[in-house]
Design an enzyme around this catalytic site. Structure first.
Site, PDB file in Angstrom:
ATOM      1  N   LYS A   9     -23.909   2.893   0.546  1.00 52.61           N
ATOM      2  CA  LYS A   9     -24.553   4.179   0.246  1.00 52.61           C
ATOM      3  C   LYS A   9     -23.888   4.744  -0.996  1.00 52.61           C
ATOM      4  O   LYS A   9     -22.858   4.207  -1.455  1.00 52.61           O
ATOM      5  CB  LYS A   9     -24.426   5.143   1.423  1.00 52.61           C
ATOM      6  CG  LYS A   9     -23.000   5.587   1.680  1.00 52.61           C
ATOM      7  CD  LYS A   9     -22.976   6.744   2.640  1.00 52.61           C
ATOM      8  CE  LYS A   9     -21.603   7.383   2.664  1.00 52.61           C
ATOM      9  NZ  LYS A   9     -21.536   8.544   3.507  1.00 52.61           N
ATOM     10  N   THR A  37     -10.372  -0.026  14.115  1.00 55.81           N
ATOM     11  CA  THR A  37     -10.935  -0.637  15.335  1.00 55.81           C
ATOM     12  C   THR A  37     -12.117  -1.500  14.880  1.00 55.81           C
ATOM     13  O   THR A  37     -13.263  -1.180  15.156  1.00 55.81           O
ATOM     14  CB  THR A  37     -11.402   0.431  16.344  1.00 55.81           C
ATOM     15  OG1 THR A  37     -12.307   1.334  15.691  1.00 55.81           O
ATOM     16  CG2 THR A  37     -10.255   1.215  16.904  1.00 55.81           C
ATOM     17  N   CYS A  92     -19.357   2.088   9.976  1.00 53.29           N
ATOM     18  CA  CYS A  92     -19.431   2.917  11.186  1.00 53.29           C
ATOM     19  C   CYS A  92     -20.692   2.680  12.004  1.00 53.29           C
ATOM     20  O   CYS A  92     -20.615   2.214  13.142  1.00 53.29           O
ATOM     21  CB  CYS A  92     -19.309   4.376  10.817  1.00 53.29           C
ATOM     22  SG  CYS A  92     -17.837   4.715   9.852  1.00 53.29           S
ATOM     23  N   GLU A 151     -13.268  11.630  14.560  1.00 54.25           N
ATOM     24  CA  GLU A 151     -13.545  12.188  13.229  1.00 54.25           C
ATOM     25  C   GLU A 151     -15.022  12.036  12.899  1.00 54.25           C
ATOM     26  O   GLU A 151     -15.678  11.130  13.383  1.00 54.25           O
ATOM     27  CB  GLU A 151     -12.656  11.522  12.174  1.00 54.25           C
ATOM     28  CG  GLU A 151     -12.776  10.009  12.086  1.00 54.25           C
ATOM     29  CD  GLU A 151     -13.923   9.536  11.238  1.00 54.25           C
ATOM     30  OE1 GLU A 151     -14.448  10.341  10.462  1.00 54.25           O
ATOM     31  OE2 GLU A 151     -14.305   8.358  11.371  1.00 54.25           O
ATOM     32  N   GLY A 181     -35.052   3.773   3.945  1.00 48.46           N
ATOM     33  CA  GLY A 181     -34.343   2.934   2.984  1.00 48.46           C
ATOM     34  C   GLY A 181     -34.288   1.494   3.455  1.00 48.46           C
ATOM     35  O   GLY A 181     -35.090   1.077   4.302  1.00 48.46           O
ATOM     36  N   ARG A 236     -19.262  -2.805   3.081  1.00 50.89           N
ATOM     37  CA  ARG A 236     -19.364  -3.394   4.428  1.00 50.89           C
ATOM     38  C   ARG A 236     -20.759  -3.146   5.024  1.00 50.89           C
ATOM     39  O   ARG A 236     -21.256  -2.049   5.015  1.00 50.89           O
ATOM     40  CB  ARG A 236     -18.277  -2.818   5.339  1.00 50.89           C
ATOM     41  CG  ARG A 236     -16.911  -3.455   5.042  1.00 50.89           C
ATOM     42  CD  ARG A 236     -15.817  -2.821   5.852  1.00 50.89           C
ATOM     43  NE  ARG A 236     -15.489  -1.486   5.361  1.00 50.89           N
ATOM     44  CZ  ARG A 236     -14.600  -0.686   5.945  1.00 50.89           C
ATOM     45  NH1 ARG A 236     -13.979  -1.068   7.035  1.00 50.89           N
ATOM     46  NH2 ARG A 236     -14.349   0.493   5.431  1.00 50.89           N
ATOM     47  N   GLY A 266     -26.018   0.822   6.721  1.00 52.39           N
ATOM     48  CA  GLY A 266     -24.876  -0.096   6.670  1.00 52.39           C
ATOM     49  C   GLY A 266     -23.599   0.688   6.827  1.00 52.39           C
ATOM     50  O   GLY A 266     -23.586   1.762   7.432  1.00 52.39           O
ATOM     51  N   LEU A 276     -33.432  11.579   7.422  1.00 55.08           N
ATOM     52  CA  LEU A 276     -34.836  11.167   7.517  1.00 55.08           C
ATOM     53  C   LEU A 276     -35.271  10.516   6.209  1.00 55.08           C
ATOM     54  O   LEU A 276     -36.445  10.524   5.875  1.00 55.08           O
ATOM     55  CB  LEU A 276     -35.720  12.373   7.840  1.00 55.08           C
ATOM     56  CG  LEU A 276     -35.662  12.878   9.288  1.00 55.08           C
ATOM     57  CD1 LEU A 276     -36.580  14.078   9.465  1.00 55.08           C
ATOM     58  CD2 LEU A 276     -36.040  11.787  10.289  1.00 55.08           C
ATOM     59  N   LYS A 328       0.837  -1.209   0.000  1.00 48.63           N
ATOM     60  CA  LYS A 328       0.000   0.000   0.000  1.00 48.63           C
ATOM     61  C   LYS A 328       0.873   1.260   0.000  1.00 48.63           C
ATOM     62  O   LYS A 328       0.616   2.215  -0.729  1.00 48.63           O
ATOM     63  CB  LYS A 328      -0.853  -0.043   1.270  1.00 48.63           C
ATOM     64  CG  LYS A 328      -2.067   0.819   1.238  1.00 48.63           C
ATOM     65  CD  LYS A 328      -2.839   0.510   2.500  1.00 48.63           C
ATOM     66  CE  LYS A 328      -4.134   1.198   2.589  1.00 48.63           C
ATOM     67  NZ  LYS A 328      -4.744   1.009   3.917  1.00 48.63           N
TER      68      LYS A 328
HETATM   69  C1  UGA Z   1     -21.128   8.014   9.346  1.00 43.91           C
HETATM   70  C2  UGA Z   1     -21.432   9.401   9.914  1.00 43.91           C
HETATM   71  O1  UGA Z   1     -22.454  10.033   9.130  1.00 43.91           O
HETATM   72  C3  UGA Z   1     -20.163  10.263   9.935  1.00 43.91           C
HETATM   73  O2  UGA Z   1     -20.442  11.514  10.542  1.00 43.91           O
HETATM   74  C4  UGA Z   1     -19.085   9.532  10.735  1.00 43.91           C
HETATM   75  O3  UGA Z   1     -17.861  10.256  10.774  1.00 43.91           O
HETATM   76  C5  UGA Z   1     -18.822   8.182  10.085  1.00 43.91           C
HETATM   77  O4  UGA Z   1     -20.056   7.426  10.086  1.00 43.91           O
HETATM   78  C6  UGA Z   1     -17.767   7.467  10.900  1.00 43.91           C
HETATM   79  O5  UGA Z   1     -18.030   7.118  12.045  1.00 43.91           O
HETATM   80  O6  UGA Z   1     -16.630   7.338  10.431  1.00 43.91           O
HETATM   81  P1  UGA Z   1     -20.855   6.998   6.882  1.00 43.91           P
HETATM   82  O7  UGA Z   1     -20.780   5.653   7.531  1.00 43.91           O
HETATM   83  O8  UGA Z   1     -19.874   7.346   5.828  1.00 43.91           O
HETATM   84  O9  UGA Z   1     -20.754   8.168   7.980  1.00 43.91           O
HETATM   85  O10 UGA Z   1     -22.292   7.060   6.215  1.00 43.91           O
HETATM   86  P2  UGA Z   1     -23.650   7.883   6.369  1.00 43.91           P
HETATM   87  O11 UGA Z   1     -23.747   8.875   5.298  1.00 43.91           O
HETATM   88  O12 UGA Z   1     -23.814   8.376   7.737  1.00 43.91           O
HETATM   89  O13 UGA Z   1     -24.693   6.716   6.068  1.00 43.91           O
HETATM   90  C7  UGA Z   1     -24.766   5.548   6.881  1.00 43.91           C
HETATM   91  C8  UGA Z   1     -25.884   4.664   6.427  1.00 43.91           C
HETATM   92  O14 UGA Z   1     -27.157   5.241   6.695  1.00 43.91           O
HETATM   93  C9  UGA Z   1     -25.889   4.347   4.939  1.00 43.91           C
HETATM   94  O15 UGA Z   1     -26.201   2.986   4.751  1.00 43.91           O
HETATM   95  C10 UGA Z   1     -26.984   5.236   4.389  1.00 43.91           C
HETATM   96  O16 UGA Z   1     -27.556   4.760   3.196  1.00 43.91           O
HETATM   97  C11 UGA Z   1     -27.967   5.215   5.542  1.00 43.91           C
HETATM   98  N1  UGA Z   1     -28.869   6.378   5.551  1.00 43.91           N
HETATM   99  C12 UGA Z   1     -28.386   7.630   5.757  1.00 43.91           C
HETATM  100  C13 UGA Z   1     -30.240   6.190   5.383  1.00 43.91           C
HETATM  101  O17 UGA Z   1     -30.733   5.049   5.206  1.00 43.91           O
HETATM  102  N2  UGA Z   1     -31.067   7.272   5.423  1.00 43.91           N
HETATM  103  C14 UGA Z   1     -30.598   8.533   5.630  1.00 43.91           C
HETATM  104  O18 UGA Z   1     -31.438   9.478   5.662  1.00 43.91           O
HETATM  105  C15 UGA Z   1     -29.231   8.712   5.794  1.00 43.91           C
END
Ligand code: UGA
Length: 440
Positions: free
Chosen positions: A324, A86, A263, A151, A256, A331, A260, A253, A35
């Site tokens: 997403k 982690t 995080c 973060e 879906g 994952r 997933g 809101l 990497k």
């Molecule tokens: C999330 C947090 O939003 C970040 O602020 C945080 O830093 C990150 O985790 C982390 O801990 O590193 P992320 O996992 O990239 O970010 O994705 P999100 O955009 O939060 O979406 C998470 C999941 O929720 C996805 O599967 C998405 O499709 C779903 N989602 C999100 C919905 O089903 N509906 C929504 O209205 C928003």
């Protein structure tokens, strides 16, 4: 400032490269030689908008270097960021902290002068104190400070989130560390970022509480969507109607197929475990965990029902594999759960995603059972049902006329409400969205 970032995973790489963008000099360390070699040649291991361009200019300005030589990287910087993974310990759902603790030992043994040791990895409450004990134990004479700096980067928008943060959270114990961290983040503060200086335990908990609260919001609207379907309401109207209340807010809101990613599922489980370890009830969090797991399986039932209760030997086109939009990460992706369950029921899968096919192939393992396509139309060809599983923008403007001609049966199960319902009906599709199809 000169900064060392240990770990070139998602968080480490985005942070390291973005620290260059705000004027610092950065050494990124990883023990994965391949990497590091690739990064030194400008090859990005992840897909993240704008990141490759920033890396390119940072490399040209000689602001960034990638190395496996941890000791030399530590010697050259006062500020050391821990950004190793982690992952979820599958046996108990806790965060596996072994990489973090190993790096703490490595830092202690390699440090010869004062260091500010900053944890960016997502770690449960109490971890930074344990890091402190480990460092003291390994190198009792070392002068150092510890900082918790969680973060809040969203995959697909990480660069934007880093450079325009809602807030920067710093859990700090002493002035020396506070001065160093203020210096590091000064360029962002000038751009109006709010910095929260707090104690270490609060900083650690802010990260988990933020992700869990957002997960609760999604779990909540998914249940409201179910109710909408029963009572003939439209969840998009309900989301709008409640989201305009500033106490609720419009974001997260969108109903879906369940949340997933690397995080939310991991962090909400880890928070539930922390609560249990401290004899605190976490009934809301626990309900969301189970509601979200059930949600992904309920989507499978929904698809089977729409296919007249039988998917055996039917071809299901799955559009979107990433958890997403904006990422190649699969994952805990609902699409992967759906594909695996449909395969068990004897369905044939045609899959399409603009970014995530390679990762899906790895996640599914046996790829003789899935056909992958490089556009949604070839994936739709001859299918008995088309499922939209990820909210990629391109699915909003699908050529429905073409899809209707290509499908064997004109059936769309839209798990992200991407398609214009009236258009789908106009073209003669059987269309099932989320929280918008009254069944009474
Ligand atoms: C999330 C947090 O939003 C970040 O602020 C945080 O830093 C990150 O985790 C982390 O801990 O590193 P992320 O996992 O990239 O970010 O994705 P999100 O955009 O939060 O979406 C998470 C999941 O929720 C996805 O599967 C998405 O499709 C779903 N989602 C999100 C919905 O089903 N509906 C929504 O209205 C928003």
């Amino acid at each position: 400032m000169k900064i060392t970032v240990i770990g070139t995973g998602y968080v480490g790489l985005v942070s390291g490269i973005c620290f260059c963008k705000i004027g610092h000099e950065v050494i990124c360390v990883d023990n994965d030689q391949e990497k590091i070699a690739k990064l030194n040649n400008g090859v990005m291991p992840i897909y993240e908008p704008d990141l490759a361009d920033i890396l390119h200019s940072a490399s040209q300005n000689r602001q960034i270097s990638f190395t496996t030589d941890l000791a030399s990287a530590i010697e050259q910087s006062e500020a050391i960021f821990i950004a190793v993974g982690t992952p979820q310990d599958e046996s108990n759902g806790d965060a596996d902290l072994s990489f973090v603790y190993q790096v703490a030992r490595d830092i202690a043994l390699a440090s010869k002068s004062y260091k500010v040791i900053v944890t960016k990895s997502t770690v449960p409450v109490g971890t930074n104190q344990k890091i402190k004990q480990i460092i003291k134990g390994c190198n009792p004479r070392l002068e150092f400070s510890i900082v918790s700096n969680p973060e809040f980067l969203k995959q697909g928008a990480a660069v934007e989130d880093f450079l325009n943060p809602d807030r920067i959270v710093l859990g700090i114990e002493d002035d020396r560390a506070q001065n160093a961290m203020t210096e590091i983040y000064r360029p962002l503060q000038k751009a109006n970022a709010k910095i929260i200086y707090t104690d270490i335990a609060s900083a650690e908990l802010i990260k988990y509480a933020a992700n869990s609260f957002l997960a609760v919001k999604i779990g909540f609207i998914n249940e409201i969507a179910n109710l909408c379907e029963k009572v003939g309401a439209d969840v998009r109207e309900v989301s709008k109607g409640i989201g305009l209340d500033p106490r609720i807010g419009p974001k997260f809101l969108n109903p879906g197929p369940g949340f997933g990613g690397s995080c939310f599922p991991k962090d909400i489980l880890a928070l539930s475990n922390t609560a249990k370890q401290n004899n605190v009830k976490s009934s809301i969090i626990d309900a969301v965990i189970s509601s979200n797991n059930n949600r992904k399986l309920a989507m499978v039932d929904r698809i089977i029902t729409a296919c007249n209760n039988n998917v055996g030997n039917k071809t299901i086109a799955i559009l979107g594999l990433a958890f997403k939009a904006g990422t190649d990460d699969v994952r805990y992706s609902p699409a992967i759960v759906i594909i695996k369950e449909l395969l068990k029921k004897g369905a044939k899968i045609n899959a399409y995603d603009s970014q995530a096919i390679k990762n899906c192939q790895r996640a599914i393992g046996d790829n003789s059972v899935i056909k992958y396509f490089d556009n949604p139309y070839d994936a739709s060809k001859g299918s008995d049902a088309l499922v939209i599983a990820t909210e990629w923008d391109e699915f909003r403007s699908l050529d429905l006329k073409q899809i209707k001609e290509l499908q064997k049966t004109p059936l769309i199960i839209d798990l992200r409400n991407m398609v214009d319902v009236s258009k789908a009906q106009e073209f003669g599709f059987d269309y099932f969205g989320i929280g918008i199809n009254p069944t009474q």
